[in-house]
Structures are given as structure tokens and as C-alpha cells.
Design an enzyme around this catalytic site. Structure first.
Site, PDB file in Angstrom:
ATOM      1  NE  ARG A 178     -17.529  -3.549  21.583  1.00  0.00           N
ATOM      2  CZ  ARG A 178     -16.523  -3.846  23.062  1.00  0.00           C
ATOM      3  NH1 ARG A 178     -16.220  -3.054  23.764  1.00  0.00           N
ATOM      4  NH2 ARG A 178     -16.961  -5.362  22.386  1.00  0.00           N
ATOM      5  CE  LYS A 202     -20.910  -4.070  22.231  1.00  0.00           C
ATOM      6  NZ  LYS A 202     -21.443  -5.267  21.155  1.00  0.00           N
ATOM      7  CG  HIS A 283     -16.005  -2.499  14.872  1.00  0.00           C
ATOM      8  ND1 HIS A 283     -16.592  -2.322  16.026  1.00  0.00           N
ATOM      9  CD2 HIS A 283     -16.395  -4.166  14.917  1.00  0.00           C
ATOM     10  CE1 HIS A 283     -17.115  -3.318  16.807  1.00  0.00           C
ATOM     11  NE2 HIS A 283     -16.412  -3.982  15.787  1.00  0.00           N
ATOM     12  NE  ARG A 286     -14.394  -4.348  19.164  1.00  0.00           N
ATOM     13  CZ  ARG A 286     -13.687  -4.667  20.526  1.00  0.00           C
ATOM     14  NH1 ARG A 286     -12.860  -3.393  21.053  1.00  0.00           N
ATOM     15  NH2 ARG A 286     -13.966  -5.595  21.375  1.00  0.00           N
ATOM     16  CG  HIS A 309     -14.185 -10.550  22.450  1.00  0.00           C
ATOM     17  ND1 HIS A 309     -13.519 -10.442  21.467  1.00  0.00           N
ATOM     18  CD2 HIS A 309     -15.042  -8.678  22.104  1.00  0.00           C
ATOM     19  CE1 HIS A 309     -13.479  -9.934  19.951  1.00  0.00           C
ATOM     20  NE2 HIS A 309     -14.708  -9.096  20.968  1.00  0.00           N
ATOM     21  CE1 TYR A 318     -10.861  -9.383  14.433  1.00  0.00           C
ATOM     22  CE2 TYR A 318     -11.749 -10.189  16.990  1.00  0.00           C
ATOM     23  CZ  TYR A 318     -11.419  -9.566  16.079  1.00  0.00           C
ATOM     24  OH  TYR A 318     -12.682  -8.292  16.121  1.00  0.00           O
TER      25      TYR A 318
END
Length: 337
Positions: A178, A202, A283, A286, A309, A318
């Protein structure tokens, strides 16, 4: 059944403005305590915290304008009324879902902290986000971007902004990180021998991401030739005063850690040089990295780990992108399609 966003008949009062929240110490004290909770206990990212706190300030301003100035007086109807105002402004489903999540999380915390006796957000439904397939760049698009940057650098090889942009593009595409993770990198985040990056994602979670020789070359050029141009120099007037050391990998013209918005704007200007795409921002790289990995046969769980994730469901979009692209190729190429 989805949430009800019908407008409730609440009394209309004079709009005071978001700054008026400072007048009510109960709201402001609760927000300050909640911000500490998000920061030190949940380790939320700065972007998530900004969004959540902005939603809460907006709601408290709405509550004040409708005559409610105490947490214990907030009702489910008031919460639905606030959401209804945003629904009437045709806010995106994703924004509505985030606002609902902001409110539910705050009042769950407030109940646990015994700031309220009952949780008014307990029955607040979260709208389902609109499912969509992310836009991705083709391999041809990526090659065009690389050529555009190389031509520009050929004319101005020591331009620090171009060197930073080239490194950002190569790293974002090579690693799928990110933009906030990119600007959070330090010089010590790079393992040059192993060609990996140590990334803080994150929730303050750390992961190690590999990258290839092209990204390594772009990073080396930036660190050796571009970055030093923006580092503050020692003062000639006060020779014994040394500038504060800067450990950030990506810095801005003033020698401080790079601003994500500035890099995002540079990326968007670069993407505007492409034909047949309306892609913008950071983004997109990504999404592109993940889709190209799936297209290349990468295991979906490896891609999940690569992207950081927490849920496999987030990564599985995806696979849908790849199947969708395959269907398009099939319909164009197969004689019986």
C-alpha cells in the site's frame, strides 16, 4: 434485510458547524479516549483512524444540532437519522458501510468502558458493499509506464522527483504494498542481499515481501542519486550544528518523510499518459501486482500473505478478475464463443 435509511422527523435547528463539538466536553473527552484506544490497543493505521474519527465528529455535530449533547441520550433513531442524511446525498455504499462500522465500533467500546448503560448501535445494520472487480493495468500498460519514465530520466537523469517516482512505481508493482506502507519504509527496511522489504501493514502487523532486480535497481538509483539531493545540509553559519538524521527511505523535497498524497499525485499524472485506461492513484499497482501473480499461477494463499490480507475472501477478488479477463479473451478468440 438491508438497513433502513428512511429520514426520521427530527426537529430542525440552526446548523452550528463541526467546530462546535469543542463546546461539549463529554463528546470531546470520549473522542480523545477512543483515539488512544484505536492507537495503542488496536494499532489502527493513521488512515483508518482519520476516517473513523471524522465520521464520529460528523455524527456528534449532527446529534448536537438535533438537541442531543450527552452520550447516554443518543438513540437508534438518531443514528439512523444521521445515516439517512448521507443516504439522501447519494453517498456510496462503501462509505455508508464505513460510517456504520465507525458508529458500531465506537458505541461497543463506550459500553465496555461503561460510558453508556445500553448500546444504541446494537441493532444498526451494516449495508452490504457493492461488489466490483478492481481496475488493473495490463503488462503492456506497465511496459509503457516504464518506458515513459526511462525516457524522462534519459533527458534528466539526476532529477530527484523522477528518481523517486521511478522507484515508487517499481516497488509498488513488484511488492503490491500500500502507499501508506511505502511511505512508512525506512532505509533499514531493505534487505539488499535477500531482496526483500520488511513492511509494517494494517494493525501494525509486520510481513516480509520479496522484490525483483528492476525494483532493486530503481531503489539504488533513488538512494544513491535522488534522495541525497533532498537531505538537509549542515549549516555553514553554525558548522557544529548537524541536521537531524532522516531514516525514511522515501523523503520529500524538504528532507522529511514523503507525503503519500504527493506521491499519489505524481503516480496519477504518470498514469494519465496511458491510453485505454482511466486508472489513477497508487492502489492500482497493488491490484495489478496481485492480478498478474494470479494470472501467472500463484497460489491464492501465497498472494494473501504477499498482500498482508487478514481474510482470504479479500484476496479472492483477484481470482474473479483473472476469470473475467480469461472470459473476455475466450469470447474474442474462440471460434465457438
Amino acid at each position: 434485510m438491508g438497513p433502513s435509511y428512511e429520514s426520521h422527523q427530527l426537529p430542525t435547528t440552526l446548523k452550528i458547524g463541526a467546530a462546535a463539538i469543542d463546546e461539549d466536553r463529554e463528546y470531546i473527552r470520549a473522542l480523545e479516549a477512543y483515539e488512544r484506544y484505536l492507537t495503542y490497543e488496536l494499532h489502527r493505521s493513521p488512515e483508518t483512524m482519520r476516517a473513523y474519527l471524522a465520521d464520529l465528529r460528523d455524527f456528534f455535530d449532527y446529534a448536537r444540532r438535533h438537541g442531543t449533547t450527552h452520550l447516554s441520550h443518543i438513540t437508534l433513531e438518531l443514528l439512523r437519522g444521521w445515516l439517512a442524511t448521507h443516504h439522501q446525498k447519494q453517498a456510496a455504499r462503501s462509505s455508508m458501510a464505513r460510517r456504520t462500522s465507525s458508529i458500531r465500533s465506537f458505541f461497543l467500546w463506550a459500553e465496555e468502558e461503561e460510558l453508556i448503560a445500553t448500546n444504541p448501535a446494537l441493532k444498526l445494520s451494516t449495508p452490504k458493499k457493492t461488489s466490483y472487480l478492481p481496475t488493473v493495468l495490463s503488462a503492456h500498460h506497465m511496459e509503457n509506464l516504464t518506458q515513459t519514465l526511462h525516457r524522462a530520466l534519459g533527458l534528466d537523469p539526476l532529477n530527484p522527483r523522477l528518481l523517486r517516482l521511478n522507484a515508487a512505481v517499481e516497488v509498488l508493482y513488484a511488492t503490491g504494498i500500500r502507499i501508506s506502507e511505502l511511505t512508512g519504509l525506512d532505509l533499514t527496511s531493505i534487505d539488499r542481499q535477500g531482496r526483500t522489504l520488511r513492511v509494517i501493514g494494517k494493525g501494525n502487523k509486520e510481513r516480509v515481501v520479496p522484490f525483483g532486480p528492476q525494483a532493486m535497481k530503481a531503489l539504488s538509483l533513488w538512494v544513491a542519486q535522488g534522495r541525497p539531493q533532498w537531505l538537509p545540509q549542515a549549516s555553514t553559519e553554525y558548522p557544529h550544528t548537524q541536521p537531524e538524521p532522516q531514516y525514511a527511505l522515501f523523503i520529500g523535497p524538504k528532507g522529511k518523510r514523503a507525503n503519500a498524497r504527493q506521491i499519489r499525485a505524481d503516480l496519477t499524472r504518470l498514469l494519465e499518459t496511458l491510453d485505454n485506461t482511466d486508472a489513477s492513484g497508487a492502489h492500482i499497482f497493488r491490484h495489478t501486482a496481485a492480478t498478474h501473480m494470479v494470472d501467472g499461477g500463484a497460489d491464492i494463499r501465497a498472494v494473501q500473505e504477499f498482500l498482508g490480507h487478514s481474510s482470504l475472501a479479500t484476496t479472492q477478488v483477484y481470482t474473479h478478475v483473472s476469470v473475467d479477463r480469461l472470459a473476455q479473451v475466450y469470447s474474442r478468440a474462440h471460434p465457438r464463443a
